[in-house]
Design a protein around this motif. Structure first.
Motif, PDB file in Angstrom:
ATOM      1  N   MET A  23      -9.546 -12.161 -37.412  1.00 60.75           N
ATOM      2  CA  MET A  23      -8.792 -11.388 -36.430  1.00 60.75           C
ATOM      3  C   MET A  23      -8.066 -10.220 -37.089  1.00 60.75           C
ATOM      4  O   MET A  23      -7.990  -9.119 -36.524  1.00 60.75           O
ATOM      5  CB  MET A  23      -7.777 -12.299 -35.736  1.00 60.75           C
ATOM      6  CG  MET A  23      -7.043 -11.648 -34.553  1.00 60.75           C
ATOM      7  SD  MET A  23      -8.066 -11.463 -33.071  1.00 60.75           S
ATOM      8  CE  MET A  23      -8.712  -9.798 -33.241  1.00 60.75           C
ATOM      9  N   GLY A  27      -8.826  -6.500 -36.051  1.00 57.55           N
ATOM     10  CA  GLY A  27      -7.747  -5.620 -35.595  1.00 57.55           C
ATOM     11  C   GLY A  27      -7.778  -4.299 -36.337  1.00 57.55           C
ATOM     12  O   GLY A  27      -7.556  -3.234 -35.753  1.00 57.55           O
ATOM     13  N   LEU A 137     -13.274  -7.176 -28.221  1.00 62.74           N
ATOM     14  CA  LEU A 137     -12.250  -7.864 -29.009  1.00 62.74           C
ATOM     15  C   LEU A 137     -11.182  -8.499 -28.129  1.00 62.74           C
ATOM     16  O   LEU A 137     -10.686  -9.592 -28.435  1.00 62.74           O
ATOM     17  CB  LEU A 137     -11.606  -6.886 -29.993  1.00 62.74           C
ATOM     18  CG  LEU A 137     -12.452  -6.530 -31.214  1.00 62.74           C
ATOM     19  CD1 LEU A 137     -11.750  -5.490 -32.077  1.00 62.74           C
ATOM     20  CD2 LEU A 137     -12.746  -7.772 -32.039  1.00 62.74           C
ATOM     21  N   ARG A 141     -10.710 -12.487 -28.489  1.00 64.56           N
ATOM     22  CA  ARG A 141      -9.413 -13.011 -28.928  1.00 64.56           C
ATOM     23  C   ARG A 141      -8.939 -14.136 -28.009  1.00 64.56           C
ATOM     24  O   ARG A 141      -8.384 -15.142 -28.467  1.00 64.56           O
ATOM     25  CB  ARG A 141      -8.395 -11.871 -28.946  1.00 64.56           C
ATOM     26  CG  ARG A 141      -7.047 -12.271 -29.501  1.00 64.56           C
ATOM     27  CD  ARG A 141      -6.141 -11.060 -29.671  1.00 64.56           C
ATOM     28  NE  ARG A 141      -5.733 -10.484 -28.417  1.00 64.56           N
ATOM     29  CZ  ARG A 141      -6.079  -9.267 -27.999  1.00 64.56           C
ATOM     30  NH1 ARG A 141      -6.875  -8.512 -28.729  1.00 64.56           N
ATOM     31  NH2 ARG A 141      -5.651  -8.792 -26.855  1.00 64.56           N
ATOM     32  N   SER A 155      -2.914 -12.412 -31.145  1.00 67.66           N
ATOM     33  CA  SER A 155      -2.517 -11.085 -30.658  1.00 67.66           C
ATOM     34  C   SER A 155      -1.590 -10.387 -31.647  1.00 67.66           C
ATOM     35  O   SER A 155      -1.715  -9.188 -31.894  1.00 67.66           O
ATOM     36  CB  SER A 155      -1.824 -11.217 -29.298  1.00 67.66           C
ATOM     37  OG  SER A 155      -2.704 -11.729 -28.329  1.00 67.66           O
ATOM     38  N   TYR A 158      -3.703  -9.298 -34.531  1.00 64.96           N
ATOM     39  CA  TYR A 158      -4.484  -8.135 -34.077  1.00 64.96           C
ATOM     40  C   TYR A 158      -3.658  -6.850 -34.190  1.00 64.96           C
ATOM     41  O   TYR A 158      -4.136  -5.821 -34.680  1.00 64.96           O
ATOM     42  CB  TYR A 158      -4.921  -8.382 -32.639  1.00 64.96           C
ATOM     43  CG  TYR A 158      -5.675  -7.257 -31.976  1.00 64.96           C
ATOM     44  CD1 TYR A 158      -7.024  -7.077 -32.195  1.00 64.96           C
ATOM     45  CD2 TYR A 158      -5.032  -6.396 -31.085  1.00 64.96           C
ATOM     46  CE1 TYR A 158      -7.731  -6.058 -31.567  1.00 64.96           C
ATOM     47  CE2 TYR A 158      -5.715  -5.385 -30.453  1.00 64.96           C
ATOM     48  CZ  TYR A 158      -7.065  -5.214 -30.703  1.00 64.96           C
ATOM     49  OH  TYR A 158      -7.740  -4.202 -30.076  1.00 64.96           O
TER      50      TYR A 158
END
Length: 553
Positions: A23, A27, A137, A141, A155, A158
């Motif tokens: 992740m 990101g 994405l 996620r 999150s 990210y």
């Protein structure tokens, strides 16, 4: 693990498992093309003395991020040929990342002076692919989250990857460009995108939701198949006409005018067609959504699955919002359209302003804007979070709107010599710290703008999150946050012309006045009472789960 984990602890958490490490890399993959296309590209064009009017027109490529929800149903359901065996999400990610690497290389090999049309075309395609990567994405996620790697933690990671990308594609790119030139920068960033394919291949593929695929409308009330199709056709024609109009003018504006012919005016286009574009992309879909609420059925008959997926993604969320807010939806949509206009409308001209007009070096701007500026943005976000939790939603929104408008006056002062900034620095003894006075002026202006932007951004994300219902949270959030870019992006081309005609300072005064429109709408929304009513539960966190950020250089 709590989503409140920050800083070094957040980075350690990102390295703690396969999902979180991937992740972080993805990101970064999301943020790198965004900053290279929306901000850093303008530093390159400004260095080559490309006109501000042209930079303003070219900034319309950022609308790809505002329009991405239009093709999200296709990306969500289809798989690209030849790559399908990688899985529904990874196949799209590999396609986007490899294509973005190639496009960055092609941009590096294209001369913006002699081939601005080709250069713009490559940038448009790259922005489209970058926005598509973001769609994938956002879905990935949510789908791969579990009890350890929660949606909130993923999150936050990210966003951390996005910040690393902003530093790499902003500060590092400026420093490298000062020593090797911009083509080398974009060649290197293309290599970085290609390397990130390894992270995608290491990513776990989420399980497909068979029931959702078979019954895209689920138990949602909707019109019969014929009326669903009609609603989609009307909305599609409106968006198609708007995109065609913008694209046609962009091609015309970037093409050499015929001998004796006058070059097209972005200001005239914005005044004539700007309101119509807003009508076709905002007003018309809202009216269609209101109509579908009147003819919906509690248990709609199934139609074609692809059309039903499109209807669920493009019409149902807006229909629910209009049904719930009624006439209040007019105020809400108007507020969303203009709240971030102060910073979004002038973002493409920041680097030309710093580097060309004020004469700062790449290294100075990299430090002030991308390193020091990031810290100020974080401070603004923290201030916004504190105000949001102590004072409430609407007071924070009002403070954000006022400070965002006022920050434009700092830049107006900087453009005219910085007398006001000098007075401020003198009162607090900032010139006694041994730092060059020119750098102090720049850092004060950037501090004000970034703190205001962070505060306004945190308030705005929290506001949109409170408006979105749990049932449609992801799509409503994407739709509403996309509207944020629309008006600001439409005005950029005209703003470039205005700067060339009357200079930076008067334009900054004008954008500060524009900010007062947002202030007035916040007051109206506060008075309307929506903020005091029980807000619908939202699965989107107001400070860390936001995929949208006002474009910054």
């Amino acid at each position: 693990m709590s989503q409140s984990v920050k800083g070094w602890a957040l980075f350690k958490a990102a390295m703690g498992s396969r999902k979180t490490a991937v992740m972080l890399a993805l990101g970064f993959s999301s943020g790198l093309p965004f900053v290279l296309l929306i901000g850093t590209l303008n530093a390159w064009l400004g260095e080559l003395q490309v006109s501000l009017a042209t930079i303003g027109v070219l900034s319309w490529i950022g609308l790809a991020y505002a329009f991405k929800f239009l093709w999200s149903p296709l990306v969500d359901r289809a798989r690209p040929p030849l790559l399908a065996r990688l899985g529904r999400r990874r196949s799209w990610l590999v396609l986007c990342q490899v294509s973005l690497a190639v496009l960055l290389w092609l941009l590096a090999l294209t001369d913006p002076i002699t081939a601005i049309g080709t250069f713009a075309g490559l940038a448009v395609i790259a922005a489209f692919l970058s926005a598509t990567q973001d769609v994938v994405l956002d879905a990935w996620r949510i789908e791969i989250a579990d009890d350890v790697a929660t949606v909130e933690l993923l999150s936050a990671i990210y966003q951390l990857g996005n910040r690393f990308a902003a530093l790499t594609g902003g500060a590092l790119a400026l420093v490298i460009a000062a020593r090797t030139g911009w083509p080398i920068v974009y060649m290197g960033m293309g290599v970085a995108m290609l390397v990130l394919v390894a992270a995608t291949l290491a990513a776990p593929e989420a399980a497909e939701l068979a029931e959702d695929r078979a019954r895209p409308l689920g138990d949602h009330a909707a019109p019969d198949p014929r009326r669903r199709t009609l609603a989609l056709v009307i909305v599609g024609l409106g968006w198609g006409a708007a995109i065609l109009g913008l694209g046609s003018f962009m091609v015309e504006a970037l093409s050499p005018p015929a001998p004796g012919a006058k070059a097209p005016s972005a200001g005239d286009f914005t005044k004539t067609w700007g309101p119509w574009i807003v009508i076709m992309t905002v007003v018309l879909p809202a009216l269609v959504a209101a109509w579908t609420n009147r003819v919906r059925e509690p248990q709609p008959q199934p139609g074609q699955r692809m059309l039903d997926h499109c209807y669920r993604a493009l019409v149902l969320p807006l229909a629910e919002l209009v049904d719930r807010l009624r006439w209040g939806a007019i105020v809400v949509v108007a507020l969303i359209l203009v709240y971030r206009i102060c910073d979004s409308i002038w973002a493409p001209f920041a680097f030309p302003f710093y580097l060309d007009f004020l004469g700062y070096s790449n290294d100075e701007v990299a430090f002030a804007s991308k390193l020091f500026g990031v810290l100020m943005t974080i401070a603004g976000v923290a201030l916004g979070g504190l105000m949001f939790s102590t004072l409430g939603r609407m007071p924070t929104m009002l403070a954000g709107a006022i400070t965002a408008a006022a920050s434009n006056l700092l830049y107006a002062d900087l453009a005219t010599g910085g007398a006001g900034i000098d007075a401020f620095a003198g009162v607090f003894g900032l010139y006694d710290l041994g730092v060059d006075a020119r750098m102090v002026r720049l850092m004060i202006a950037i501090s004000g703008e970034n703190i205001a932007g962070g505060l306004a951004g945190a308030a705005f994300v929290g506001y949109i999150s409170s408006i979105a219902s749990r049932q449609y949270s992801a799509v409503q959030y994407a739709l509403l946050s996309s509207l944020t870019f629309l008006v600001g992006a439409l005005g950029r081309a005209a703003m470039g012309e205005a700067i060339e005609r009357i200079g930076y300072a008067p334009v900054f005064h004008f954008t500060a006045l524009l900010g007062l429109v947002a202030v007035a709408l916040v007051v109206i929304e506060w008075w309307r009472g929506a903020a005091r009513a029980p807000a619908p539960a939202s699965s989107v966190d107001p400070l860390t789960a936001a995929p949208v950020e006002a474009p910054k250089p």
